[in-house]
Scaffold this active site. Structure first.
Site, mmCIF file in Angstrom:
data_model
loop_
_atom_site.group_PDB
_atom_site.id
_atom_site.type_symbol
_atom_site.label_atom_id
_atom_site.label_comp_id
_atom_site.label_asym_id
_atom_site.label_seq_id
_atom_site.Cartn_x
_atom_site.Cartn_y
_atom_site.Cartn_z
ATOM 1 N N PHE A 1 0.810 -1.224 0.000
ATOM 2 C CA PHE A 1 0.000 0.000 0.000
ATOM 3 C C PHE A 1 0.838 1.266 0.000
ATOM 4 O O PHE A 1 0.367 2.329 -0.386
ATOM 5 C CB PHE A 1 -0.949 0.016 1.224
ATOM 6 C CG PHE A 1 -0.276 0.489 2.491
ATOM 7 C CD1 PHE A 1 -0.202 1.844 2.790
ATOM 8 C CD2 PHE A 1 0.313 -0.405 3.370
ATOM 9 C CE1 PHE A 1 0.439 2.299 3.936
ATOM 10 C CE2 PHE A 1 0.948 0.036 4.525
ATOM 11 C CZ PHE A 1 1.013 1.391 4.800
ATOM 12 N N GLU B 1 -4.965 -3.766 -1.875
ATOM 13 C CA GLU B 1 -6.413 -3.529 -1.835
ATOM 14 C C GLU B 1 -6.757 -2.288 -1.012
ATOM 15 O O GLU B 1 -7.888 -1.829 -1.029
ATOM 16 C CB GLU B 1 -7.143 -4.762 -1.277
ATOM 17 C CG GLU B 1 -6.820 -5.150 0.163
ATOM 18 C CD GLU B 1 -5.561 -6.021 0.299
ATOM 19 O OE1 GLU B 1 -4.567 -5.792 -0.428
ATOM 20 O OE2 GLU B 1 -5.566 -6.904 1.176
ATOM 21 N N ARG B 2 -5.749 -1.729 -0.306
ATOM 22 C CA ARG B 2 -6.063 -0.561 0.525
ATOM 23 C C ARG B 2 -6.094 0.736 -0.279
ATOM 24 O O ARG B 2 -6.802 1.665 0.074
ATOM 25 C CB ARG B 2 -5.046 -0.453 1.663
ATOM 26 C CG ARG B 2 -5.296 -1.552 2.686
ATOM 27 C CD ARG B 2 -4.373 -1.423 3.853
ATOM 28 N NE ARG B 2 -3.474 -2.555 3.906
ATOM 29 C CZ ARG B 2 -2.454 -2.666 4.738
ATOM 30 N NH1 ARG B 2 -2.181 -1.698 5.589
ATOM 31 N NH2 ARG B 2 -1.705 -3.728 4.744
ATOM 32 N N SER C 1 5.367 -6.876 3.360
ATOM 33 C CA SER C 1 5.913 -7.199 4.686
ATOM 34 C C SER C 1 6.686 -8.523 4.651
ATOM 35 O O SER C 1 6.457 -9.364 3.778
ATOM 36 C CB SER C 1 4.771 -7.275 5.694
ATOM 37 O OG SER C 1 3.874 -8.297 5.316
ATOM 38 N N CYS D 1 9.433 1.878 3.494
ATOM 39 C CA CYS D 1 10.334 0.774 3.855
ATOM 40 C C CYS D 1 11.755 1.280 4.044
ATOM 41 O O CYS D 1 12.591 0.575 4.583
ATOM 42 C CB CYS D 1 10.299 -0.314 2.800
ATOM 43 S SG CYS D 1 10.947 0.269 1.248
HETATM 44 P P1 NAD Z 1 1.543 -6.576 3.095
HETATM 45 O O1 NAD Z 1 2.579 -7.627 3.165
HETATM 46 O O2 NAD Z 1 0.440 -6.603 4.078
HETATM 47 O O3 NAD Z 1 0.827 -6.602 1.651
HETATM 48 C C1 NAD Z 1 1.580 -6.609 0.459
HETATM 49 C C2 NAD Z 1 0.780 -7.319 -0.628
HETATM 50 O O4 NAD Z 1 0.592 -8.680 -0.239
HETATM 51 C C3 NAD Z 1 -0.602 -6.722 -0.857
HETATM 52 O O5 NAD Z 1 -0.848 -6.700 -2.245
HETATM 53 C C4 NAD Z 1 -1.515 -7.686 -0.131
HETATM 54 O O6 NAD Z 1 -2.789 -7.774 -0.716
HETATM 55 C C5 NAD Z 1 -0.786 -9.007 -0.247
HETATM 56 N N1 NAD Z 1 -1.054 -9.898 0.894
HETATM 57 C C6 NAD Z 1 -1.330 -9.529 2.172
HETATM 58 N N2 NAD Z 1 -1.517 -10.609 2.947
HETATM 59 C C7 NAD Z 1 -1.373 -11.693 2.146
HETATM 60 C C8 NAD Z 1 -1.433 -13.099 2.372
HETATM 61 N N3 NAD Z 1 -1.693 -13.600 3.578
HETATM 62 N N4 NAD Z 1 -1.215 -13.921 1.328
HETATM 63 C C9 NAD Z 1 -0.944 -13.435 0.108
HETATM 64 N N5 NAD Z 1 -0.874 -12.109 -0.166
HETATM 65 C C10 NAD Z 1 -1.064 -11.237 0.839
HETATM 66 O O7 NAD Z 1 2.313 -5.170 3.128
HETATM 67 P P2 NAD Z 1 1.691 -3.710 3.219
HETATM 68 O O8 NAD Z 1 1.166 -3.491 4.591
HETATM 69 O O9 NAD Z 1 0.826 -3.450 2.065
HETATM 70 O O10 NAD Z 1 3.011 -2.834 3.013
HETATM 71 C C11 NAD Z 1 3.880 -2.467 4.054
HETATM 72 C C12 NAD Z 1 5.041 -3.411 4.162
HETATM 73 O O11 NAD Z 1 5.742 -3.454 2.925
HETATM 74 C C13 NAD Z 1 6.065 -2.968 5.180
HETATM 75 O O12 NAD Z 1 6.528 -4.104 5.875
HETATM 76 C C14 NAD Z 1 7.179 -2.362 4.345
HETATM 77 O O13 NAD Z 1 8.450 -2.378 4.933
HETATM 78 C C15 NAD Z 1 7.128 -3.247 3.154
HETATM 79 N N6 NAD Z 1 7.743 -2.614 1.998
HETATM 80 C C16 NAD Z 1 8.953 -3.062 1.607
HETATM 81 C C17 NAD Z 1 9.585 -2.478 0.542
HETATM 82 C C18 NAD Z 1 10.921 -2.960 0.093
HETATM 83 O O14 NAD Z 1 11.325 -2.572 -0.975
HETATM 84 N N7 NAD Z 1 11.623 -3.782 0.845
HETATM 85 C C19 NAD Z 1 8.974 -1.422 -0.140
HETATM 86 C C20 NAD Z 1 7.713 -0.998 0.274
HETATM 87 C C21 NAD Z 1 7.109 -1.611 1.357
#
Ligand code: NAD
Length: 498
Positions: free
Chosen positions: A148, A175-176, A225, A280
């Site tokens: 998101f 989805e957010r 994440s 991140c």
């Molecule tokens: P998230 O992991 O909750 O979601 C990321 C994606 O995964 C979304 O599209 C979501 O729909 C999907 N998802 C969520 N739960 C799932 C599941 N159980 N099974 C399959 N798919 C699933 O992350 P977020 O809250 O959207 O984003 C924030 C996180 O992303 C933070 O931890 C941040 O550090 C990380 N991030 C990392 C980078 C990087 O380059 N390392 C960059 C941006 C964000």
């Protein structure tokens, strides 16, 4: 109310399934619905991408680049619309959204160099009358799953380059805040991209699992994440897919006693509180080398944190908007309470902030903790909010040991005026992206982005040169044309130049 649907085979689909609410985090209101793709929808997107692959894979890279050039122009022409969509659903300020979009467009720039990037390698006379070359082929149907916090930029890290390399793509945005990604994908269609080359399916775990389980999807790019990154990596590689999965972070800045304190404090304000800490690469820990510099930093930061301009993301001239959801606000507030209970000193408490006119928004003010220690959860875990922790150590060596022991290794930086310190830090730190007096060392689009340890699962970073390698398969061809009429007897020894 508008429902954000999918883009499949060049068409925006009609809403007919399960939906989830999309909020404006500044007001707390539900402003749209987003459709959650079921298995049938995911299969339709995969089928569209598969059908578009043969023709796209064989389209000359220079022709693909022409479409990318037009796409870039359309992105620039629609900047205002895009940044409004980002700020409306994410909550970050319009200026921050504009920065995000610009960094995304830089990845389109890079991808326009496809003809150069895919040129291959050639060697004449690797043996008698034998020439050899390597060229780079598309992997096939690729899927990208994005977080998101950069709803426009992170998708742009992925599909422009994947598509420039001849792949077809399915994007599953967060989805957010799904609207900007779908809007941008529509611009790519408008630029002349053939139907089915880029598809967008909105949804949650169900959609993601459909992409992982399909044998037709050959590679997965994930950003989000760490627990989900690890899941995607494990499940994807188990099925023989190529996977790069970028995860969470806890980014430390080291403040040396000789640093330019005023500039370091300004840099830390932006890096810790910009985007409400939902980056991140946000700095969430400052490791102060010595008590004197720690006390001086707190004195500088405290008034600046207390006067942060906080308000609706869709207004201009602000420093910080709200957090993304009510649930995330609660989580961040709970971390602050937990830090207090664990014995850290809460120097600035941003909880219970109310923004006039936006009383139902998901707001929290900047928080600052001093005397944080490594066994505390506020030190160990990614909070992903505007909470900065100060840890005090006695030496640079102690700072490096502390950072290297952390499970994450995304970004870090050191503030110093000493070249020897800078060089030692850059050499010894076990982190993927390192800044020297640069708080957010996000690599330019022609380098590559990624962390170490539990911040990245896989071997190749995102975008840039590593992105080209990730989205292509090398093929090496060895060719011989024997001069006329000469006959060669069979050779049974392994061929060599001896
Ligand atoms: P998230 O992991 O909750 O979601 C990321 C994606 O995964 C979304 O599209 C979501 O729909 C999907 N998802 C969520 N739960 C799932 C599941 N159980 N099974 C399959 N798919 C699933 O992350 P977020 O809250 O959207 O984003 C924030 C996180 O992303 C933070 O931890 C941040 O550090 C990380 N991030 C990392 C980078 C990087 O380059 N390392 C960059 C941006 C964000």
């Amino acid at each position: 109310m508008q429902t954000v649907t999918h883009l499949i085979n060049g068409e925006i689909t009609v809403a007919d399934g399960r939906t989830a609410a999309v909020f404006n985090p500044s007001t707390g209101d539900v402003i749209r619905q987003v459709e959650m793709a079921d298995q049938e929808t995911v299969q339709q997107a995969i089928a569209a991408a598969k059908a578009a692959l043969p023709a796209w894979r064989d389209t000359p890279p220079a022709k693909r680049a022409q479409i990318l050039f037009r796409f870039k122009q359309l992105l620039e022409q629609h900047e205002e619309q895009i940044i409004r969509l980002i700020s409306e659903e994410h909550g970050k300020t319009l200026e921050d959204s504009a920065g995000e979009l610009k960094r995304g467009i830089e990845n389109v720039d890079f991808a326009t160099a496809a003809p150069e990037l895919l040129k291959g390698e050639y060697s004449r006379n690797v043996g008698p009358e034998i020439d050899s070359w390597s060229d780079f082929h598309a992997v096939g149907v690729v899927a990208g799953i994005t977080p998101f916090n950069f709803p426009a930029m992170v998708p742009l890290w992925m599909y422009p380059l994947a598509i420039a390399c001849g792949n077809t793509f399915i994007l599953k945005p967060s989805e957010r805040d799904p609207s900007s990604a779908l809007f941008i994908a529509g611009l790519f269609q408008q630029a002349g991209l053939p139907k089915g080359v880029l598809n967008v399916v909105n949804g949650d775990k169900e959609a993601v699992d459909g992409l992982i389980e399909s044998p037709d999807v050959k590679a997965l790019s994930f950003v989000g994440s760490t627990p989900i990154a690890e899941y995607i990596y494990r499940e994807g590689t188990r099925r023989g897919k190529r996977v790069q999965a970028l995860g969470g972070a806890k980014n430390h800045a080291v403040l040396m006693p000789d640093a330019d304190l005023n500039n370091a404090a300004s840099a830390l304000m932006g890096a810790a509180y910009g985007s409400c800490g939902e980056r991140c690469m946000a700095i969430s820990v400052v490791v102060c080398v010595g008590d004197q510099i720690a006390d001086a930093l707190i004195e500088k930061l405290t008034p600046q944190i207390k006067t942060l301009k906080i308000g609706a993301g869709t207004e201009r001239g602000l420093d910080m908007g709200p957090l993304v959801t009510q649930a995330h606000l609660k989580k961040v507030s709970n971390y602050v309470t937990e830090g207090v209970n664990a014995g850290a000193r809460l120097v600035v408490d941003g909880r219970d902030l109310s923004v006039a006119g936006y009383e139902n928004g998901f707001f929290i003010g900047g928080c600052l903790f001093d005397r944080v220690t490594p066994e505390m959860r506020i030190y160990q875990e990614e909070i992903f909010g505007p909470v900065l922790c100060i840890v005090r150590v006695a030496s640079l060596e102690d700072a490096i040991t502390l950072i290297n022991a952390h499970e994450y290794g995304n970004g870090t930086c050191v503030f110093t005026n000493d070249g020897e310190v800078a060089r030692m830090f850059a050499n010894e730190i076990e982190v993927g992206m390192v800044g020297i007096n640069v708080p957010l060392p996000v690599p330019a689009s022609y380098h590559s982005f990624g962390g170490w340890k539990r911040s990245l699962f896989g071997d190749l970073y995102a975008y840039g040169p590593d992105g080209v390698r990730f989205y292509t398969r090398r093929k090496t061809i060895t060719q011989r044309w024997i001069k006329r009429k000469r006959h060669e007897a069979a050779q049974f020894a392994f061929p060599s130049n001896n």
